[in-house]
Design a protein around this motif. Structure first.
Motif, PDB file in Angstrom:
ATOM      1  N   HIS A  99      45.799  -0.315 -43.396  1.00  0.00           N
ATOM      2  CA  HIS A  99      46.864  -1.088 -44.044  1.00  0.00           C
ATOM      3  C   HIS A  99      46.878  -0.707 -45.522  1.00  0.00           C
ATOM      4  CE1 HIS A  99      47.525  -3.588 -40.538  1.00  0.00           C
ATOM      5  NE2 HIS A  99      46.217  -3.717 -40.434  1.00  0.00           N
TER       6      HIS A  99
ATOM      7  N   ASP B 233      39.867  -4.444 -42.320  1.00  0.00           N
ATOM      8  CA  ASP B 233      41.038  -3.853 -41.659  1.00  0.00           C
ATOM      9  C   ASP B 233      40.606  -2.859 -40.586  1.00  0.00           C
ATOM     10  OD1 ASP B 233      42.732  -5.302 -43.280  1.00  0.00           O
ATOM     11  OD2 ASP B 233      43.184  -3.639 -44.632  1.00  0.00           O
TER      12      ASP B 233
ATOM     13  N   VAL C 189      48.470   0.765 -36.274  1.00  0.00           N
ATOM     14  CA  VAL C 189      49.175  -0.225 -37.105  1.00  0.00           C
ATOM     15  C   VAL C 189      50.647  -0.276 -36.719  1.00  0.00           C
ATOM     16  CG1 VAL C 189      49.957  -0.704 -39.462  1.00  0.00           C
ATOM     17  CG2 VAL C 189      47.563  -0.161 -39.035  1.00  0.00           C
ATOM     18  N   ASN C 190      51.266   0.879 -36.528  1.00  0.00           N
ATOM     19  CA  ASN C 190      52.686   0.907 -36.152  1.00  0.00           C
ATOM     20  C   ASN C 190      52.919   0.316 -34.768  1.00  0.00           C
ATOM     21  OD1 ASN C 190      53.584   1.944 -38.565  1.00  0.00           O
ATOM     22  ND2 ASN C 190      53.484   4.062 -37.886  1.00  0.00           N
TER      23      ASN C 190
ATOM     24  N   ASP D 102      51.073  -2.070 -33.390  1.00  0.00           N
ATOM     25  CA  ASP D 102      50.918  -3.520 -33.575  1.00  0.00           C
ATOM     26  C   ASP D 102      52.178  -4.132 -34.189  1.00  0.00           C
ATOM     27  OD1 ASP D 102      48.416  -3.442 -32.540  1.00  0.00           O
ATOM     28  OD2 ASP D 102      47.343  -3.712 -34.431  1.00  0.00           O
ATOM     29  N   GLU D 103      52.744  -3.443 -35.179  1.00  0.00           N
ATOM     30  CA  GLU D 103      53.952  -3.962 -35.826  1.00  0.00           C
ATOM     31  C   GLU D 103      55.147  -3.938 -34.884  1.00  0.00           C
ATOM     32  OE1 GLU D 103      54.299  -1.687 -39.423  1.00  0.00           O
ATOM     33  OE2 GLU D 103      52.669  -2.779 -40.398  1.00  0.00           O
TER      34      GLU D 103
ATOM     35  N   ALA E  80      54.853  -6.897 -32.580  1.00  0.00           N
ATOM     36  CA  ALA E  80      54.940  -8.213 -33.227  1.00  0.00           C
ATOM     37  C   ALA E  80      56.368  -8.729 -33.277  1.00  0.00           C
ATOM     38  CB  ALA E  80      54.385  -8.127 -34.631  1.00  0.00           C
TER      39      ALA E  80
END
Length: 195
Positions: A36, A120, A188-189, A191-192, A195
């Motif tokens: 992050h 993180d 991360v992408n 997870d986003e 979401a």
């Protein structure tokens, strides 16, 4: 590294208060690899030991320093995500000391920076996950490069040709670090997107 940043790091009045050039590169690389994005305002003070007051004599010098650090972060992040990151100049193996002082300092800076993004990393690559092995491998490599004498002893006890193993570790770091950064970026992408 920009000439303005190098000039500031070589300033005798600042040299004792700021991370060395190799430590700076390592620390900034750790921040660039983080899963992050962490605002530089949250970590810039660690470059001078975490003190609230910067060691710079003028606001202008602080701004030059901060802008140069952000430029270095941008270059590092781009190279890591493109898979083109490589050891900075001066980082190498050494016949007598195993690693150059720049390699040791870079590893030290990277491990210090990793501490700031540790939560993180542990969230995105939990202990039991397949990805955690990649994270652990990268951290082990940098730990070995930071403390090569103990690493050689441990490798010898395992029956390995320590020097050959060391050369392999050093050579594999760019690929592993790029792979780790790219994998974290993907996670991360994902997870986003969920979401």
């Amino acid at each position: 590294m920009s000439s303005s940043l190098r000039t500031l790091l070589e300033n005798p009045q600042l040299a004792q208060q700021l991370l060395s050039e190799a430590q700076t590169r390592g620390f900034v690389t750790a921040m660039a690899a983080a899963p992050h994005l962490i605002n530089p305002s949250e970590w810039l003070a660690f470059m001078w030991g975490g003190e609230e007051t910067s060691p710079f004599n003028s606001q202008e010098d602080l701004e030059v320093y901060a802008n140069a650090i952000i430029d270095l972060w941008n270059e590092s992040r781009e190279a890591l995500l493109e898979g083109s990151w490589h050891w900075p100049e001066g980082c190498s193996l050494d016949d007598k000391e195993l690693v150059s002082s720049d390699t040791r300092d870079f590893a030290e800076g990277l491990l210090q920076g990793w501490q700031l993004s540790r939560d993180d990393w542990e969230t995105i690559m939990p202990e039991e996950s397949e990805n955690n092995a990649l994270l652990g491998g990268v951290l082990l490599c940098f730990s070995l490069l930071y403390d090569p004498e103990n690493a050689m002893e441990a490798l010898s006890q395992e029956g390995a040709d320590g020097l050959a193993q060391f050369e392999e570790i050093f050579a594999s770091v760019p690929t592993m670090l790029c792979g780790l950064t790219i994998r974290a970026y993907q996670l991360v992408n994902e997870d986003e997107a969920e979401a």
